[in-house]
Design a protein around this motif. Structure first.
Motif, PDB file in Angstrom:
ATOM      1  N   ASN A  36      30.973 -36.032 -28.474  1.00 14.10           N
ATOM      2  CA  ASN A  36      30.764 -36.585 -27.098  1.00 14.10           C
ATOM      3  C   ASN A  36      30.156 -37.858 -26.797  1.00 14.10           C
ATOM      4  O   ASN A  36      29.028 -38.007 -26.276  1.00 14.10           O
ATOM      5  CB  ASN A  36      30.040 -35.493 -26.388  1.00 14.10           C
ATOM      6  N   ARG A  46      39.468 -28.292 -26.106  1.00 18.38           N
ATOM      7  CA  ARG A  46      39.904 -29.728 -25.761  1.00 18.38           C
ATOM      8  C   ARG A  46      40.627 -30.458 -26.678  1.00 18.38           C
ATOM      9  O   ARG A  46      41.629 -31.256 -26.484  1.00 18.38           O
ATOM     10  CB  ARG A  46      38.806 -30.261 -25.106  1.00 18.38           C
ATOM     11  N   ASP A  63      31.376 -32.223 -22.839  1.00 16.83           N
ATOM     12  CA  ASP A  63      32.737 -31.848 -22.311  1.00 16.83           C
ATOM     13  C   ASP A  63      33.621 -31.611 -23.581  1.00 16.83           C
ATOM     14  O   ASP A  63      34.693 -30.649 -23.154  1.00 16.83           O
ATOM     15  CB  ASP A  63      33.369 -32.906 -21.455  1.00 16.83           C
ATOM     16  N   TRP A  64      33.585 -32.240 -24.536  1.00 11.35           N
ATOM     17  CA  TRP A  64      34.409 -32.134 -25.811  1.00 11.35           C
ATOM     18  C   TRP A  64      34.411 -30.951 -26.681  1.00 11.35           C
ATOM     19  O   TRP A  64      33.114 -30.932 -27.183  1.00 11.35           O
ATOM     20  CB  TRP A  64      34.546 -33.298 -26.607  1.00 11.35           C
TER      21      TRP A  64
END
Length: 228
Positions: A148, A112, A107-108
């Motif tokens: 992550n 972000r 997700d990172w």
């Protein structure tokens, strides 16, 4: 769920014993403060968890798997990200190159990270050596997040930074906590550390002498174990 469990950790530097049965744990989604005066074993504990020092006794489990004595690169791949004391950004790489150097899928992403630390977006083409100390700390945190990690470890998260930059770092830590990131953090700024922590572990002369909620860490205990 217990993400990190450390039990009875004993670590030596040559013939000199540095840790005497350290015990701590981090639950999934929890922010844990590792505290103690200088020289009491906080960094040695972190180095032992990460495999940078090999304990002679005790056990370390991460996500239910024993990692005691495992090589550092294997531990990192299991999902532990480190923001080391002193930041240690790659000085001859740009901000963007630092961020992607150790990136792993998840997700990172760079957008972000820039959302968390807008200054890094403004300086993405600059060499890390040209950044201020606070910007380098933001970069070190961003670089660790780009792996992550399941667990983020911050060693001396705001040491030596200007007050306004410290506030930015603590705001980011609060944001990460709100997103469910598990964090083990070492810092001396109790006024900022205690409100964000779910639990505290205090080391004295290489041993765990307190574990409990921030509310249970009374002024008397703070003076005994953390006062100058």
């Amino acid at each position: 769920m217990i993400l990190l469990s450390v039990v009875g950790l004993e670590t030596f530097y040559g013939a000199s014993q540095a840790l005497f049965g350290v015990a701590l744990e981090v639950q999934e989604g929890e922010v844990v403060a590792l505290m103690g005066r200088n020289g009491m074993g906080k960094t040695t504990t972190i180095r032992s968890i990460l495999g940078l020092e090999r304990p002679r006794a005790g056990t370390i489990h991460f996500d239910g798997r024993q990692i005691t004595g495992m090589r550092p690169h294997r531990i990192a791949r299991l999902g532990i990200g480190l923001v080391p004391e002193g930041r240690r950004c790659f000085p001859n790489l740009t901000v963007l190159e630092n961020l992607v150097a150790a990136a792993r899928p998840g997700d990172w992403t760079v957008p972000r990270i820039v959302d968390l630390f807008p200054r890094l977006g403004e300086r993405r083409g600059q060499y890390a050596s040209t950044l201020s100390g606070g910007e380098q700390q933001m970069l070190a945190i961003g670089r660790a997040l780009m792996t992550n990690p399941r667990l983020l470890i911050l060693d001396e998260a705001t040491e030596g930074l200007a007050p306004v930059i410290r506030q930015d770092i603590w705001a980011a830590i609060r944001t990460l906590k709100g997103r469910g990131q598990s964090i083990l953090v070492v810092d001396k700024t109790l006024s900022e550390l205690l409100p964000v922590a779910d639990r505290c572990f205090v080391l004295e002369k290489g041993a765990t002498v307190f574990s409990g909620s921030p509310a249970a860490l009374t002024a008397e205990l703070q003076d005994r174990y953390l006062g100058v």
